[in-house]
Design a protein around this motif. Structure first.
Motif, PDB file in Angstrom:
ATOM      1  N   VAL A  55      -7.289  -2.853   7.151  1.00  0.00           N
ATOM      2  CA  VAL A  55      -5.961  -3.321   7.574  1.00  0.00           C
ATOM      3  C   VAL A  55      -5.533  -2.649   8.870  1.00  0.00           C
ATOM      4  O   VAL A  55      -4.923  -3.279   9.735  1.00  0.00           O
ATOM      5  N   VAL A  61       1.917  -1.248   6.989  1.00  0.00           N
ATOM      6  CA  VAL A  61       1.358  -1.410   5.646  1.00  0.00           C
ATOM      7  C   VAL A  61       0.621  -0.147   5.225  1.00  0.00           C
ATOM      8  O   VAL A  61       0.831   0.384   4.130  1.00  0.00           O
ATOM      9  N   GLU A  82      -2.713  -6.406   0.415  1.00  0.00           N
ATOM     10  CA  GLU A  82      -3.033  -7.729   0.961  1.00  0.00           C
ATOM     11  C   GLU A  82      -4.407  -8.136   0.428  1.00  0.00           C
ATOM     12  O   GLU A  82      -5.062  -7.348  -0.264  1.00  0.00           O
ATOM     13  N   PHE A 111       0.574  -8.533  -5.121  1.00  0.00           N
ATOM     14  CA  PHE A 111       0.231  -7.526  -4.124  1.00  0.00           C
ATOM     15  C   PHE A 111       1.407  -6.556  -4.040  1.00  0.00           C
ATOM     16  O   PHE A 111       2.529  -6.897  -4.423  1.00  0.00           O
ATOM     17  N   ARG A 113       3.646  -3.459  -1.997  1.00  0.00           N
ATOM     18  CA  ARG A 113       4.045  -2.729  -0.796  1.00  0.00           C
ATOM     19  C   ARG A 113       5.360  -2.011  -1.066  1.00  0.00           C
ATOM     20  O   ARG A 113       6.319  -2.618  -1.562  1.00  0.00           O
ATOM     21  N   GLN A 127       1.269 -13.847  -3.932  1.00  0.00           N
ATOM     22  CA  GLN A 127       0.701 -14.607  -2.819  1.00  0.00           C
ATOM     23  C   GLN A 127      -0.407 -15.547  -3.276  1.00  0.00           C
ATOM     24  O   GLN A 127      -1.074 -15.305  -4.284  1.00  0.00           O
ATOM     25  N   GLY A 129      -3.762 -17.082  -1.219  1.00  0.00           N
ATOM     26  CA  GLY A 129      -4.472 -16.908   0.037  1.00  0.00           C
ATOM     27  C   GLY A 129      -5.792 -17.642   0.047  1.00  0.00           C
ATOM     28  O   GLY A 129      -6.365 -17.955  -1.006  1.00  0.00           O
ATOM     29  N   GLY A 303      -2.221 -15.839   3.991  1.00  0.00           N
ATOM     30  CA  GLY A 303      -1.537 -15.420   2.776  1.00  0.00           C
ATOM     31  C   GLY A 303      -0.175 -16.093   2.750  1.00  0.00           C
ATOM     32  O   GLY A 303       0.588 -15.979   3.715  1.00  0.00           O
TER      33      GLY A 303
END
Length: 422
Positions: A55, A61, A82, A111, A113, A127, A129, A303
């Motif tokens: 990432v 993130v 992610e 996911f 965060r 999400q 994706g 995503g």
């Protein structure tokens, strides 16, 4: 009253509103299946180094938002923030990149965060994706974007726009980086922003502070410094989007929040959501596989936020999902009738009819009230007299009309009734 509550910043979906969540998620994944993407189920947590390397350590993130902890073996693991890095790890580990290309995969799930909770920004986000790995073709860039666009439109959304740009690649970005750093060096930046500019100057362009945006008004743009190859790739991608009937707006100042993006980069924005207006986005990541120890293959993906897409549907007043738990609700009047309805319920479910039953020995009034709350279209009422006559009463819970149906043909009769328009 329970002393426990869901963790802060994590939405929960339960009946009847969970029907809308499921409908949004399933509609978005359906578009991926239609385009030939196969499903991949990813681990919820991975080696922390995978995300730090994949990432990018300069991203918010990695530097601020990851849920990282040591497991019982004192290994550093991280709840996935992610999907792309995990997909790429899996493709490399299982040799999927050594078969037919492109490798086309889709996924769906939670996911994580650590962010300040607010409307549309959650610590556990859902999400959908997709990733197309192994082919550097502008046509597949357009396909990936069109899959997302089709998903939003299949939900009935109209108040969104697609923004696209190109972030170049290793052949042209270094020279642009020098130009941008030279520009930033002349600005009165604070210490933290100055450090970010040294690590990855593109991250500075993503800063949302109004005072900094004003300073960056004349900053050089990547799209004006593309190599001939990147420029041609970008123009062809836009051409294929036109072929697919996908409308877009060019946004040369777009900077996605992850470091691995190259060339085609895009975001879907819905103005009805206020500050958190993004409902999905993605881009190409041509160097990521090699960076994670695999072949130097290209890839592109997206995503899409299920939570935010559901909020967008609500903002447009769209009724998404069927909140009804069942289509048929059985109402037994007596023990013999209950036994027969239990068997009928099983037969109906086997025939694909969503069926529930009044349990707990409720009276007629309580059972019919439960039938209304279930959202069922019909109630199937069976009493001892009906049982003796070999019939049941099929009641339309909307109109109140009721008619007898033979028990021997009850499944066929009910399926026929459900097939008729309301």
């Amino acid at each position: 009253m329970s002393t426990f509550a869901a963790p802060k910043g994590i939405p929960e979906y339960y009946p009847p509103t969970s029907a809308g969540f499921l409908h949004v998620r399933d509609t978005l994944t359906d578009q991926a299946r239609r385009a030939g993407y196969g499903y991949i189920e990813l681990p919820v947590f991975e080696d922390t180094a995978l995300f730090a390397r994949g990432v990018g350590e300069s991203t918010d993130v990695v530097s601020k938002e990851m849920y990282t902890f040591a497991d019982r073996g004192d290994r550093s693991v991280t709840l996935r923030p992610e999907g792309t890095a995990g997909v790429m790890r899996s493709v490399i580990e299982h040799g999927l990149d050594r078969g037919q290309l492109p490798v086309k995969l889709y996924y769906a799930g939670a996911f994580f965060r650590y962010e300040r909770p607010q409307a549309g920004r959650y610590r556990q986000l859902q999400q959908v994706g997709i990733e197309a790995i192994g082919i550097d073709d502008p046509a597949i860039d357009a396909e990936v974007i069109s899959v997302a666009d089709a998903g939003f439109r299949a939900l009935g959304l109209t108040g969104f726009r697609l923004e696209i740009t190109s972030l170049g690649d290793a052949t042209c970005r270094p020279a642009y980086r020098e130009k941008l750093q030279a520009f930033l060096a002349k600005l009165p930046l604070d210490e933290a922003t100055r450090a970010r500019a040294e690590l990855n100057p593109l991250r500075v362009l993503d800063d949302k502070r109004p005072e900094l945006r004003e300073l960056l008004a004349d900053a050089p743009l990547m799209v004006d410094h593309l190599s001939t190859e990147c420029r041609e790739h970008y123009e062809q991608t836009k051409g294929h989007l036109g072929d697919l009937g996908v409308k877009f707006t060019e946004n040369p100042r777009m900077v996605r929040g992850l470091d691995y993006y190259t060339k085609t980069t895009f975001e879907f924005v819905h103005e009805g959501l206020g500050a958190q207006s993004g409902i999905g986005g993605g881009g190409r990541y041509d160097g990521l596989m090699a960076q994670l120890g695999g072949q130097p293959l290209s890839g592109i993906g997206f995503g899409l936020g299920v939570d935010r897409t559901l909020l967008a549907c609500q903002a447009e007043g769209l009724a998404v999902g069927d909140p009804a738990r069942c289509e048929i609700f059985g109402v037994p009047l007596g023990e013999a009738a209950r036994s027969r309805l239990v068997a009928i319920g099983g037969a109906l479910r086997a025939a694909g009819v969503r069926t529930d039953l009044a349990y707990g020995g409720r009276g007629v009034k309580g059972a019919m009230k439960a039938a209304d709350k279930s959202g069922a279209r019909f109630a199937l009422v069976l009493g001892d007299r009906d049982l003796a006559e070999g019939i049941a009463q099929l009641k339309d819970l909307t109109s109140g009309d009721q008619r007898p149906v033979p028990l021997d043909d009850v499944v066929t009769e009910i399926r026929a009734a459900l097939a008729r328009p309301r």
